[in-house]
Enzyme design. Structure first.
Site, PDB file in Angstrom:
ATOM      1  N   ARG A   1       4.040   2.176  -2.693  1.00 42.05           N
ATOM      2  CA  ARG A   1       4.328   2.851  -4.060  1.00 42.05           C
ATOM      3  C   ARG A   1       4.251   1.868  -4.996  1.00 42.05           C
ATOM      4  NH1 ARG A   1       2.478   6.732  -2.429  1.00 42.05           N
ATOM      5  NH2 ARG A   1       3.459   8.972  -2.496  1.00 42.05           N
TER       6      ARG A   1
ATOM      7  N   ASP B   1      -2.453  -2.328  -3.480  1.00 38.74           N
ATOM      8  CA  ASP B   1      -3.087  -0.974  -3.708  1.00 38.74           C
ATOM      9  C   ASP B   1      -2.570  -0.011  -4.577  1.00 38.74           C
ATOM     10  OD1 ASP B   1      -5.186   0.894  -2.778  1.00 38.74           O
ATOM     11  OD2 ASP B   1      -3.525   1.762  -1.816  1.00 38.74           O
TER      12      ASP B   1
ATOM     13  N   HIS C   1      -5.633   2.148  -5.253  1.00 38.92           N
ATOM     14  CA  HIS C   1      -4.743   3.314  -4.512  1.00 38.92           C
ATOM     15  C   HIS C   1      -5.809   3.936  -3.428  1.00 38.92           C
ATOM     16  CE1 HIS C   1      -0.956   5.821  -4.971  1.00 38.92           C
ATOM     17  NE2 HIS C   1      -1.381   5.966  -3.768  1.00 38.92           N
ATOM     18  N   LEU C   2      -6.293   3.147  -2.760  1.00 34.48           N
ATOM     19  CA  LEU C   2      -7.223   3.640  -1.704  1.00 34.48           C
ATOM     20  C   LEU C   2      -6.627   3.872  -0.118  1.00 34.48           C
ATOM     21  CD1 LEU C   2     -10.397   1.150  -2.310  1.00 34.48           C
ATOM     22  CD2 LEU C   2     -10.021   3.517  -3.073  1.00 34.48           C
ATOM     23  N   GLY C   3      -5.174   3.813  -0.183  1.00 38.75           N
ATOM     24  CA  GLY C   3      -4.428   3.890   1.032  1.00 38.75           C
ATOM     25  C   GLY C   3      -4.694   5.167   1.693  1.00 38.75           C
ATOM     26  N   ALA C   4      -5.002   6.413   1.189  1.00 39.13           N
ATOM     27  CA  ALA C   4      -5.393   7.532   1.703  1.00 39.13           C
ATOM     28  C   ALA C   4      -7.043   7.980   1.726  1.00 39.13           C
ATOM     29  CB  ALA C   4      -4.777   8.650   1.442  1.00 39.13           C
TER      30      ALA C   4
ATOM     31  N   GLU D   1      -0.434   3.675 -13.129  1.00 43.30           N
ATOM     32  CA  GLU D   1      -1.884   4.153 -12.826  1.00 43.30           C
ATOM     33  C   GLU D   1      -2.623   5.203 -13.594  1.00 43.30           C
ATOM     34  OE1 GLU D   1      -1.584   5.072  -8.389  1.00 43.30           O
ATOM     35  OE2 GLU D   1      -1.002   3.198  -8.013  1.00 43.30           O
TER      36      GLU D   1
ATOM     37  N   CYS E   1       0.823  -1.306  -0.002  1.00 43.43           N
ATOM     38  CA  CYS E   1      -0.090  -0.034  -0.157  1.00 43.43           C
ATOM     39  C   CYS E   1       0.911   1.241   0.004  1.00 43.43           C
ATOM     40  CB  CYS E   1      -0.928  -0.031   1.212  1.00 43.43           C
ATOM     41  SG  CYS E   1      -2.128  -1.461   1.333  1.00 43.43           S
TER      42      CYS E   1
END
Length: 531
Positions: free
Chosen positions: A235, A259, A282-285, A264, A233
């Site tokens: 880079r 993630d 890319h839902l980490g944040a 992308e 999660c």
């Protein structure tokens, strides 16, 4: 007085937009504009500030067209979508919000780990399709398993804490993690190969740099336990996706939670459709709390700079006031350059950093100077570090900082010396600024010399024996490498000698290997500095 004009080209909260207005800025809120590079290019010259998330790509072409732009603010930590070098050349400050989404990203990594352990997405799809396949989705417990952290900074430390709450054993590989910090976190510090061999689960929490790119490839996977599960999660680019796909097909890797991707948006990937691979966009944040935190923070930072000249969380400019900038800025660059020198030649964990401010430098804003030293020191391993986040990141890694201020004690009116202690050695370097404002090295390893810092340099050590200088010059000439400047120093006749060679271009890898294998050269390290 004309109000500064800010373009918000990605989705930011209404609260953040109002912060700009409440602080005297005109705001143009166009949350979908950043997706259209041509449309952004056509209007960017109208704005003093640009607030973005990840959808807007601020390329060199955009920056060249941004004739009035003064600041770019990224709501989040990653600035892969901003050409920072181009912005620096144009005098545009690039800000980020380094700590606003740490908890959210750590929680997502834990969620992915649990989803992979119990095959939750596949089991959900099967059940909702009317099947009842209990035996197909046999999972594993987290309790008692070993979690391997690659990177134990802010996010990695939070993951370790949560994992320990689930009774997991935690080992970590992080070149900047000291024994004292590892003990305080309750984790075991290990080398990379040992982590790969012992971990049942591996999670990555490191920025993407030249040293971390493709850190998980076929060779690394071969060293792992059979049935290991991997979560990224952090880079895209840390994992070679094709190698991971092959390992999943062969059964070497039992599952993965991904993630972030090499490219992308990831509309197609070799990982898609593989068994027990959980993929998210890319839902980490991506939580309400984190998005609000980073949006509000970037709005406050940008408004403060545009209306009052205050600088914070800047990746390419120190946090200093407008009044002290003219006198302090050259020494900030010196401090960062000295730190960068040591950071580039140091590979083991840093324990202590002692900074001496001598003469008139001791009367300056040494907090900013120390932050610059730490930023330069950490940046070779942590690409996103800046002068504001560097002291926090150093503290998180258990690095002790000591500052000493003293009156003029030598031939220079003022200078900075840093002594960095690792588990195995101590490195020392000193420098000053002359009237031209350029950083100068005046002492390395206790050896006096005078050398102007350049963008591309080579640092060598050797015994002080006849003929070394000639051999070096011949080797450079035979390789077709042009020398811009050549600086020398030694501690005594026949003792230790050093050389700093400024070049017109970076040192080629094959030439560096040749130097490092030369019997008369003790060590050879390439150095890159940004001015």
């Amino acid at each position: 007085m004309t109000k500064p004009k800010v373009l918000v080209s990605d989705k930011l909260s209404e609260t953040a937009v109002n912060i700009f207005r409440d602080n005297g800025c005109d705001v143009d809120f166009q949350p979908d504009l950043g997706k259209d590079k041509d449309a952004l290019l056509a209007v960017i010259d109208q704005y003093d500030g640009l607030a973005i998330r990840s959808a807007t790509r601020v390329t060199e072409k955009i920056i060249d067209a941004a004739t009035n732009l003064k600041v770019i603010g990224r709501a989040g930590i990653g600035v892969d979508n901003v050409d920072i070098k181009a912005a620096s050349r144009r005098g545009i400050i690039v800000m980020n919000t380094p700590f606003g989404n740490s908890i959210t990203t750590a929680e997502h990594a834990i969620s992915m780990m649990m989803a992979v352990a119990r095959q939750i997405p596949s089991a959900d799809a099967s059940t909702q399709a009317g099947k009842w396949e209990k035996s197909k989705f046999m999972g594993v417990e987290l309790t008692g398993k070993t979690l391997g952290l690659i990177g134990a900074g802010n996010i990695g430390s939070i993951v370790a804490d949560r994992a320990q709450g689930m009774k997991m054993r935690v080992v970590a590989f992080d070149p900047y993690l000291t024994d004292e910090k590892a003990e305080r976190l309750g984790i075991e510090k290990v080398e990379m190969d040992e982590l790969l061999a012992r971990a049942d689960f591996i999670t990555l929490h490191t920025p993407l740099t030249d040293k971390t790119k493709n850190i998980i490839d076929a060779a690394a996977i071969a060293k792992m336990k059979d049935g290991v599960r991997i979560v990224n999660c952090a880079r895209g680019g840390l994992i070679v996706e094709a190698d991971l796909a092959e390992a999943i097909k062969s059964g070497k890797v039992a599952g993965a939670g991904i993630d972030v991707f090499e490219v992308e948006p990831a509309t197609d990937s070799v990982l898609f459709g593989l068994p027990n691979v959980v993929c998210t966009p890319h839902l980490g944040a991506a939580t309400t709390e984190a998005q609000e935190n980073v949006a509000v923070q970037v709005a406050e930072q940008m408004a403060a700079y545009l209306t009052r000249g205050a600088v914070s969380n800047a990746l390419n400019m120190p946090s200093i006031t407008a009044e002290e900038a003219p006198r302090l800025t050259p020494f900030v660059k010196l401090a960062e350059t000295l730190g960068s020198f040591v950071g580039q030649v140091t590979e083991s964990a840093i324990k202590d950093v002692q900074i001496l401010y001598d003469g008139h430098v001791s009367e300056m804003n040494t907090k900013a100077l120390s932050s610059a030293v730490l930023a330069g020191l950490l940046r070779p391993q942590m690409a996103d570090v800046n002068m504001v986040s560097a002291p926090v990141m150093a503290s998180e890694r258990g690095i002790r900082l000591m500052e000493i201020n003293r009156a003029k004690s030598g031939v220079f009116d003022g200078y900075i010396r840093i002594d960095v202690t690792t588990a195995t050695t101590t490195r020392s370097i000193a420098g000053t600024v002359f009237s031209d404002g350029k950083p100068r090295f005046i002492q390395i390893k206790g050896i006096n010399m005078e050398a102007e810092a350049g963008p591309h340099m080579l640092y060598t050590t050797n015994g002080d024996t006849p003929g070394i200088i000639g051999k070096l010059g011949t080797m450079f000439g035979e390789a077709g490498i042009n020398i811009a400047n050549f600086y020398l120093g030694r501690n005594k006749p026949g003792g230790d000698a050093i050389a700093l060679v400024e070049l017109d271009a970076p040192v080629p890898d094959d030439f560096l290997e040749k130097l490092q294998g030369h019997p008369d050269i003790t060590s050879a390290k390439p150095l890159e500095f940004t001015f």
